[in-house]
Design an enzyme around this catalytic site. Structure first.
Site, PDB file in Angstrom:
ATOM      1  CG  ASP A 209      -0.066  -0.054   2.523  1.00 30.90           C
ATOM      2  OD1 ASP A 209       0.373   1.012   2.991  1.00 30.90           O
ATOM      3  OD2 ASP A 209       0.167  -1.175   3.048  1.00 30.90           O
ATOM      4  CG  ASP A 211       1.817   4.914   5.686  1.00 26.62           C
ATOM      5  OD1 ASP A 211       1.433   3.919   6.339  1.00 26.62           O
ATOM      6  OD2 ASP A 211       2.208   5.958   6.216  1.00 26.62           O
TER       7      ASP A 211
END
Length: 291
Positions: A209, A211
């Site tokens: 991802d 973040d």
């Protein structure tokens, strides 16, 4: 010819290794308690492997509850010569998208309250951590990833956060300003302890991802992480196959970084002042120098 015995610590989404020969599972008691789970022993391309799921089967252990000292000690007691850490991470760089791999070469440790050392009162040691990973194992893993066609960056700095919550946006932006590349919750104090145990350690950080610093995209959550982890797990198994094949074709010689003998100059408590009980415990990871 010296033989590799590769210890593999599996992170989120990687709880077992398939395709191993001569498989057996064993629980190893250490002076620091039990490891996260049973150790799985097996062989791949003739190379002995020892696998340990960092969070335990079923992902039972949150980051702060992982028995890091017991895990490293168990792998040392199992005869591992090297440790490869595999973990999920968040990206702090646009050029490191989900699905990308990063070979970590530096850390900033922001964890709190975790036991960071095997040593302590009664036997004090200070190991160098300027180069916290093994350059040889990192290079071999990076070459294996590239040969498998995996998008991989050979260097990167990992911000180790305490968790278990993900970052606030302000924290994420701060870490980007610091120059961090990826963020995770489990490589520290794991890397520190591997160094004290004189075990060459390398870390594959698998990006799941961005973040939460990208305001125009969905913030990280556990469901998103698990979705990307499924595809990352397929990739890491391809990388491991090529890495172990490369190991099978060369003898294991002492590494270029002096990790296997780092305790020769790290223990500063003279033998006459050492606590016998502490020395007894430390024999599991430092018996080479303590006698």
């Amino acid at each position: 010819m010296s033989q590799w015995t590769l210890g593999i610590i599996g992170g989120s989404g990687l709880y077992q290794l398939d395709g191993l020969a001569n498989v057996r599972r064993e629980r190893i008691e250490t002076p620091w308690g039990e490891a996260s789970d049973l150790l799985t022993f097996g062989e791949l391309h003739g190379v002995p492997l020892v696998f340990l799921p960092r969070h335990g089967q079923g992902h039972r252990l949150p980051p702060a509850a992982i028995p890091f000292r017991a895990n490293i000690a168990a792998l040392k007691q199992a005869g591992c010569t090297d440790i490869l850490s595999i973990s999920a991470c968040g990206s702090l760089r646009e050029e490191l998208p989900p699905g990308h791999f990063v070979m970590v070469d530096q850390y900033v440790d922001r964890t709190e309250g975790r036991e960071r050392s095997f040593f302590g009162p009664g036997c004090v040691a200070h190991v160098p951590m300027a180069k916290p990973v093994c350059s040889r194992l990192s290079r071999l893993a990076a070459e294996a990833g590239e040969a498998a066609g995996i998008a991989l960056t050979p260097r990167g700095t990992y911000l180790a956060m305490e968790g278990p919550q993900f970052s606030t946006r302000a924290e994420s932006e701060l870490y980007r300003q610091w120059g961090m590349d990826v963020i995770g919750m489990t490589n520290m104090p794991e890397a520190r302890l591997a160094r004290e145990a004189e075990l060459p350690y390398a870390s594959i950080a698998m990006v799941t991802d961005y973040d939460c610093w990208r305001e125009h995209t969905h913030s990280v959550d556990a469901a998103l992480v698990l979705e990307v982890m499924r595809s990352n797990t397929v990739k890491v198994r391809q990388l491991l196959d090529r890495l172990v094949l490369a190991m099978s074709e060369q003898a294991r010689m002492p590494g270029p970084d002096g990790i296997e003998t780092v305790l020769d100059t790290a223990i500063i408590t003279p033998p006459s002042a050492r606590d016998p009980e502490m020395v007894r415990r430390l024999a599991a990871i430092a018996g080479r120098v303590l006698g």
